[in-house]
Design a protein around this motif. Sequence first.
Motif, PDB file in Angstrom:
ATOM      1  N   GLN A  67      38.481  34.434  49.832  1.00  0.00           N
ATOM      2  CA  GLN A  67      39.113  36.201  49.784  1.00  0.00           C
ATOM      3  C   GLN A  67      40.032  36.086  48.106  1.00  0.00           C
ATOM      4  O   GLN A  67      39.545  38.038  48.377  1.00  0.00           O
ATOM      5  CB  GLN A  67      40.587  36.133  51.005  1.00  0.00           C
ATOM      6  N   GLN A  68      40.603  35.756  47.925  1.00  0.00           N
ATOM      7  CA  GLN A  68      41.077  36.569  46.532  1.00  0.00           C
ATOM      8  C   GLN A  68      40.023  36.830  44.888  1.00  0.00           C
ATOM      9  O   GLN A  68      40.487  37.304  45.109  1.00  0.00           O
ATOM     10  CB  GLN A  68      41.732  35.161  46.432  1.00  0.00           C
TER      11      GLN A  68
ATOM     12  N   PRO B  14      45.650  39.346  42.847  1.00  0.00           N
ATOM     13  CA  PRO B  14      45.315  40.891  42.990  1.00  0.00           C
ATOM     14  C   PRO B  14      46.127  41.869  42.678  1.00  0.00           C
ATOM     15  O   PRO B  14      45.326  42.963  42.146  1.00  0.00           O
ATOM     16  CB  PRO B  14      44.676  41.116  44.121  1.00  0.00           C
ATOM     17  N   SER B  15      46.898  42.293  43.308  1.00  0.00           N
ATOM     18  CA  SER B  15      47.597  43.338  43.450  1.00  0.00           C
ATOM     19  C   SER B  15      48.474  42.885  42.140  1.00  0.00           C
ATOM     20  O   SER B  15      48.576  44.536  41.114  1.00  0.00           O
ATOM     21  CB  SER B  15      48.788  43.363  44.257  1.00  0.00           C
ATOM     22  N   ILE B  16      48.777  41.963  41.205  1.00  0.00           N
ATOM     23  CA  ILE B  16      48.730  41.789  39.521  1.00  0.00           C
ATOM     24  C   ILE B  16      48.321  42.485  38.899  1.00  0.00           C
ATOM     25  O   ILE B  16      48.258  43.150  37.920  1.00  0.00           O
ATOM     26  CB  ILE B  16      49.374  40.230  39.652  1.00  0.00           C
TER      27      ILE B  16
ATOM     28  N   VAL C 113      43.378  31.180  35.122  1.00  0.00           N
ATOM     29  CA  VAL C 113      43.470  31.201  36.597  1.00  0.00           C
ATOM     30  C   VAL C 113      44.357  29.947  36.924  1.00  0.00           C
ATOM     31  O   VAL C 113      43.402  28.866  37.354  1.00  0.00           O
ATOM     32  CB  VAL C 113      43.165  32.377  37.086  1.00  0.00           C
ATOM     33  N   SER C 114      45.392  29.991  36.630  1.00  0.00           N
ATOM     34  CA  SER C 114      46.065  28.753  37.759  1.00  0.00           C
ATOM     35  C   SER C 114      45.564  28.563  38.904  1.00  0.00           C
ATOM     36  O   SER C 114      45.836  29.546  39.475  1.00  0.00           O
ATOM     37  CB  SER C 114      47.239  28.388  37.103  1.00  0.00           C
ATOM     38  N   ALA C 115      45.669  26.609  39.442  1.00  0.00           N
ATOM     39  CA  ALA C 115      45.770  27.080  40.821  1.00  0.00           C
ATOM     40  C   ALA C 115      47.180  27.948  41.404  1.00  0.00           C
ATOM     41  O   ALA C 115      46.554  28.376  42.608  1.00  0.00           O
ATOM     42  CB  ALA C 115      45.474  25.650  41.947  1.00  0.00           C
ATOM     43  N   ARG C 116      48.479  27.199  41.228  1.00  0.00           N
ATOM     44  CA  ARG C 116      48.871  28.180  41.545  1.00  0.00           C
ATOM     45  C   ARG C 116      49.269  30.006  42.009  1.00  0.00           C
ATOM     46  O   ARG C 116      49.241  30.420  42.640  1.00  0.00           O
ATOM     47  CB  ARG C 116      50.804  27.937  41.603  1.00  0.00           C
ATOM     48  N   GLN C 117      48.828  30.561  40.753  1.00  0.00           N
ATOM     49  CA  GLN C 117      48.071  31.274  40.924  1.00  0.00           C
ATOM     50  C   GLN C 117      47.509  32.431  41.890  1.00  0.00           C
ATOM     51  O   GLN C 117      47.459  33.456  42.269  1.00  0.00           O
ATOM     52  CB  GLN C 117      48.187  32.320  39.133  1.00  0.00           C
ATOM     53  N   LEU C 118      46.327  31.455  41.882  1.00  0.00           N
ATOM     54  CA  LEU C 118      45.090  31.960  42.639  1.00  0.00           C
ATOM     55  C   LEU C 118      45.788  31.897  44.086  1.00  0.00           C
ATOM     56  O   LEU C 118      45.245  32.911  44.921  1.00  0.00           O
ATOM     57  CB  LEU C 118      43.631  30.734  42.119  1.00  0.00           C
ATOM     58  N   SER C 119      47.164  30.904  44.477  1.00  0.00           N
ATOM     59  CA  SER C 119      47.392  30.656  46.173  1.00  0.00           C
ATOM     60  C   SER C 119      48.302  32.437  45.963  1.00  0.00           C
ATOM     61  O   SER C 119      48.978  32.113  46.973  1.00  0.00           O
ATOM     62  CB  SER C 119      48.034  29.458  46.613  1.00  0.00           C
ATOM     63  N   ASP C 120      48.972  32.998  45.353  1.00  0.00           N
ATOM     64  CA  ASP C 120      49.729  33.591  45.221  1.00  0.00           C
ATOM     65  C   ASP C 120      48.398  35.057  46.015  1.00  0.00           C
ATOM     66  O   ASP C 120      48.041  35.018  44.776  1.00  0.00           O
ATOM     67  CB  ASP C 120      50.322  34.029  43.772  1.00  0.00           C
TER      68      ASP C 120
ATOM     69  N   LEU D 153      39.723  40.214  43.433  1.00  0.00           N
ATOM     70  CA  LEU D 153      39.456  40.668  42.282  1.00  0.00           C
ATOM     71  C   LEU D 153      38.189  41.307  42.156  1.00  0.00           C
ATOM     72  O   LEU D 153      37.839  42.102  40.996  1.00  0.00           O
ATOM     73  CB  LEU D 153      39.513  39.460  41.883  1.00  0.00           C
ATOM     74  N   ARG D 154      36.584  40.720  42.460  1.00  0.00           N
ATOM     75  CA  ARG D 154      35.207  41.530  41.711  1.00  0.00           C
ATOM     76  C   ARG D 154      36.323  42.957  43.234  1.00  0.00           C
ATOM     77  O   ARG D 154      34.855  43.533  41.563  1.00  0.00           O
ATOM     78  CB  ARG D 154      34.467  40.282  42.816  1.00  0.00           C
ATOM     79  N   ALA D 155      36.146  42.770  43.155  1.00  0.00           N
ATOM     80  CA  ALA D 155      36.193  44.287  44.159  1.00  0.00           C
ATOM     81  C   ALA D 155      37.039  46.036  42.981  1.00  0.00           C
ATOM     82  O   ALA D 155      36.233  46.784  43.338  1.00  0.00           O
ATOM     83  CB  ALA D 155      37.337  44.860  45.341  1.00  0.00           C
ATOM     84  N   LEU D 156      38.177  44.610  42.630  1.00  0.00           N
ATOM     85  CA  LEU D 156      38.447  45.541  40.932  1.00  0.00           C
ATOM     86  C   LEU D 156      37.228  45.804  40.432  1.00  0.00           C
ATOM     87  O   LEU D 156      37.642  46.922  39.250  1.00  0.00           O
ATOM     88  CB  LEU D 156      39.420  44.920  40.946  1.00  0.00           C
ATOM     89  N   GLY D 157      36.566  45.311  39.752  1.00  0.00           N
ATOM     90  CA  GLY D 157      36.043  44.838  38.918  1.00  0.00           C
ATOM     91  C   GLY D 157      35.655  44.371  37.775  1.00  0.00           C
ATOM     92  O   GLY D 157      35.143  43.836  36.777  1.00  0.00           O
ATOM     93  N   ILE D 158      36.641  42.870  37.618  1.00  0.00           N
ATOM     94  CA  ILE D 158      37.050  42.162  37.324  1.00  0.00           C
ATOM     95  C   ILE D 158      35.944  41.206  36.903  1.00  0.00           C
ATOM     96  O   ILE D 158      35.478  40.948  38.033  1.00  0.00           O
ATOM     97  CB  ILE D 158      38.745  41.061  37.427  1.00  0.00           C
ATOM     98  N   ARG D 159      35.049  40.403  36.080  1.00  0.00           N
ATOM     99  CA  ARG D 159      34.023  39.101  36.041  1.00  0.00           C
ATOM    100  C   ARG D 159      34.917  38.207  36.067  1.00  0.00           C
ATOM    101  O   ARG D 159      36.220  37.698  35.479  1.00  0.00           O
ATOM    102  CB  ARG D 159      33.773  39.139  34.340  1.00  0.00           C
ATOM    103  N   LEU D 160      33.969  37.255  36.739  1.00  0.00           N
ATOM    104  CA  LEU D 160      35.128  35.953  37.409  1.00  0.00           C
ATOM    105  C   LEU D 160      33.915  34.525  36.799  1.00  0.00           C
ATOM    106  O   LEU D 160      32.803  34.709  36.101  1.00  0.00           O
ATOM    107  CB  LEU D 160      34.879  35.531  38.966  1.00  0.00           C
ATOM    108  N   ALA D 161      35.052  33.372  36.416  1.00  0.00           N
ATOM    109  CA  ALA D 161      34.459  32.509  35.500  1.00  0.00           C
ATOM    110  C   ALA D 161      34.899  31.412  36.205  1.00  0.00           C
ATOM    111  O   ALA D 161      36.057  31.005  36.974  1.00  0.00           O
ATOM    112  CB  ALA D 161      34.297  32.387  33.876  1.00  0.00           C
ATOM    113  N   ILE D 162      33.799  29.909  36.054  1.00  0.00           N
ATOM    114  CA  ILE D 162      34.098  28.361  36.450  1.00  0.00           C
ATOM    115  C   ILE D 162      34.163  28.021  35.455  1.00  0.00           C
ATOM    116  O   ILE D 162      34.131  27.843  34.203  1.00  0.00           O
ATOM    117  CB  ILE D 162      33.393  28.021  37.663  1.00  0.00           C
ATOM    118  N   ASP D 163      36.310  27.401  35.517  1.00  0.00           N
ATOM    119  CA  ASP D 163      36.521  27.093  34.125  1.00  0.00           C
ATOM    120  C   ASP D 163      35.861  25.371  33.896  1.00  0.00           C
ATOM    121  O   ASP D 163      36.466  24.739  35.472  1.00  0.00           O
ATOM    122  CB  ASP D 163      37.617  27.430  33.753  1.00  0.00           C
ATOM    123  N   ASP D 164      35.625  24.768  33.289  1.00  0.00           N
ATOM    124  CA  ASP D 164      35.560  22.705  33.126  1.00  0.00           C
ATOM    125  C   ASP D 164      34.253  22.789  34.436  1.00  0.00           C
ATOM    126  O   ASP D 164      34.349  21.779  35.206  1.00  0.00           O
ATOM    127  CB  ASP D 164      36.745  22.625  33.242  1.00  0.00           C
TER     128      ASP D 164
END
Length: 802
Positions: free
Chosen positions: A685-686, A651-653, A640-647, A690-701
């Motif tokens: 907040q973003q 989360p709705s997408i 996920v790019s910085a621009r996507q995360l700022s949109d 995403l976590r509330a949807l059940g999505i897993r999250l990772a820190i890249d690099d």
Amino acid sequence: MSGEKILITEDERITALDLKMTLEKLGYLVVGSVASGEESIEFARRLKPDLVLMDIHLKTAMMGTEAAQLISKELDIPVIFLSAYSDRSVIREAGQSTPYGYLIKPYDAREIDASIQVALAKHEVDDEIKKSDMKLKLALEAANMSAWEWEPEDRRCLAAAEQPETTNFASTIDDIISRVHPDDRDLLVSSLNSTGQLSQQVRLFYKDIDDYHSVDLFAAVVTDKEDQRKVVGIARDVEKEAREREELRQARVVFESISEAILITDSQRKVISANPALETITGFTIDEVKGRDPDEFLHARRHKDHFSPRLLEQGNHFWSGEVACNTRSGERFPAWEHISGVFDDDGIVTNYVFTISDIGELRRAEKNLQRMAFLDSLTGVGNRVHLERTLSECLHAQRKSAEPVAVLYIDLDGFKLVNDTLGHAEGDRLLQIIAERFVSSVREDDTVTRVGGDEFVIVAPHFSDHEGLRVMANKLLRAVAAPITLSREVVEVSASIGVAISGGELITHEDVITAADTALMHAKSAGKSCFKFYDFELAMVSVERNRIERNIKGALNSNEICVEFQPLVDVVNGRVYGAEALCRWYSHDLGVIPPERFVPIAEQSNVILELGKKVLTESFRQLHQWRLQGLTELVVSVNVSARQLSDKNFPSIISYLLKEHDVPADRIELEVTETAIQNNKHAKQQLDQLRALGIRLAIDDFGTGYSSLSRLKSLPFDRVKIDRSFVMDLPNSESDIEICKAIFALCGVLGMNVTAEGIENENQLNTLRQMGCGCGQGFLFGRSMASQRFVEWVKGFELNNG
């Protein structure tokens, strides 16, 4: 006489008049004289007399006994009957209305006066009994109690009609005893038999809820006028109180045993209680802090650590964050502190509760990790992370001062030959000597870093002109060219230098470093042992950049940019964990364009949103197809790019794609870089959405950025991906080994899983596995590949690994 009000009901006019005169002589006030039962009821309601004298046989339809029954029971007015008849049937009928007297005509004044006085006195006593009964009833209802009695002869237990249903107590005594918990039964029976009294809490089985409830029983054995023994008492359901006491007991155990210090204050912030952990963490005992404001002893040194201003700023009596706390001996330690207000039913703060966690070990681990992450362990100069941080800070300062920042990218010529012929130890010694010469050759404000095997980058702020940079570059070339004495022989090497100056299109640290690297390539092409400035090359790169910008939109529409999948492997169990979705551009006009060339350009325009959505959509679609083919356990990891995360719609997408492609949320893992988090104030907040949807999250690099670990630990990440730059030199690089160990240790503390990128050989894999690595990615397992090819690869891998 007291002048009590009397109502006469008599249909014989002469008799009524005589009675009225007699009563008035006796001192009574006759408020009315009526001839029918209907009038008597009406006058009694309106005039409210103290007593009614009632003739039984009236000449109207309503008998005196009927009127008396209503007046007595509904209006609570005593009635004395007047009658010329004394037969038993008349008296029996009159008795049904519970009269207060029965006079047989004729009667004299003394009889009337005595009957009236007795009736009024008896009625006054009855009123007191009724009031007492009502008080008892109200008290039982308020206490949620019921009255009951047991008559042993017919073995009945009679519950009061108004008893609360929750007592569930209307049954025989044998039934009640059988429903008492076996551990409580003997004491209940023996108490009644031995003392004739009972005051005990028992556990009573409730049939309607199929469970035991705690019930308070109070009873006594009494003997009635027939000399029959009864058990009379009250019962109250106290299950709620019993549960609350148990919860308080459990809370007390937690309060006493938890490792975090807990302070409880009153509304004026004076300590009233503390748990033993306070003394363990701070050295203060409860007796030493009771009655004191925590700001006086815990946060005394720095006003910014005082909690009172923080709560006022928040306005909601809740706050949490990192503060510096004092120990009893005067030392200071970092703490994570949470303050919560306790409110009464009116919303008024009655107490504050502090929880204090010593995070000193975490901060020391963070500091150690930062030290190792910013320094090159071989040469002692900065590493790539330090370079990027330093350059970014210089560029930020340059925007205010308007002074350009220069970057000199240096590559040694001939180092590989020394390394191959004399060995790695001699090669390492050569790099150490070169690094020392570079540090000695630059100004105090300049920063020397090593970014690769034999590549160095120097950041030079505050220079006056290009000529000064030429002097610096020549000085560095001479420093490299001087003979170097190693342990076995003297060697000579040279260097090539690329110089780039911030400004124009060179805005970010990536821009300037890339420009200097491009200039370096020109210097090496020009014959080495020289330097080149980034000027003409910039134009050439700009041409390529423009071509990429012009073609990237069309490439998306024509599917020249496609999505491939690189395996992610569970290195502990030898299973396929999933795949990372990677975009690839196979251009008809420009050839194969690697992501590092077109993704940064896309990120600087809205194209990155379209590109990111394409990768997400294709990833979700392919995951759905894989699940249909039986690969239900695979996870797809998407950058996920910085621009996507700022949109704000991101989360709705994701939510829409989950429903559209019918895939479980926990099979999707989104990778976010530290830089994307740092530059986005709404990142948490973003990520929480995403976590509330059940999505897993990772820190890249991980490790290449410089986000605060105190901020990272508050974000909802499941996984950390170690950057390939820390893996490529394993197991030969001690610094990379230490950095990886520190990352694994930190992730263990934070409860995160780890994936290592860039694994290319078995030595790297074995080293990482020994450190506790759970997941790996790299050419050792497989390159990126089309979806169907990946499916075939998975089946082959699982077949080979049993």
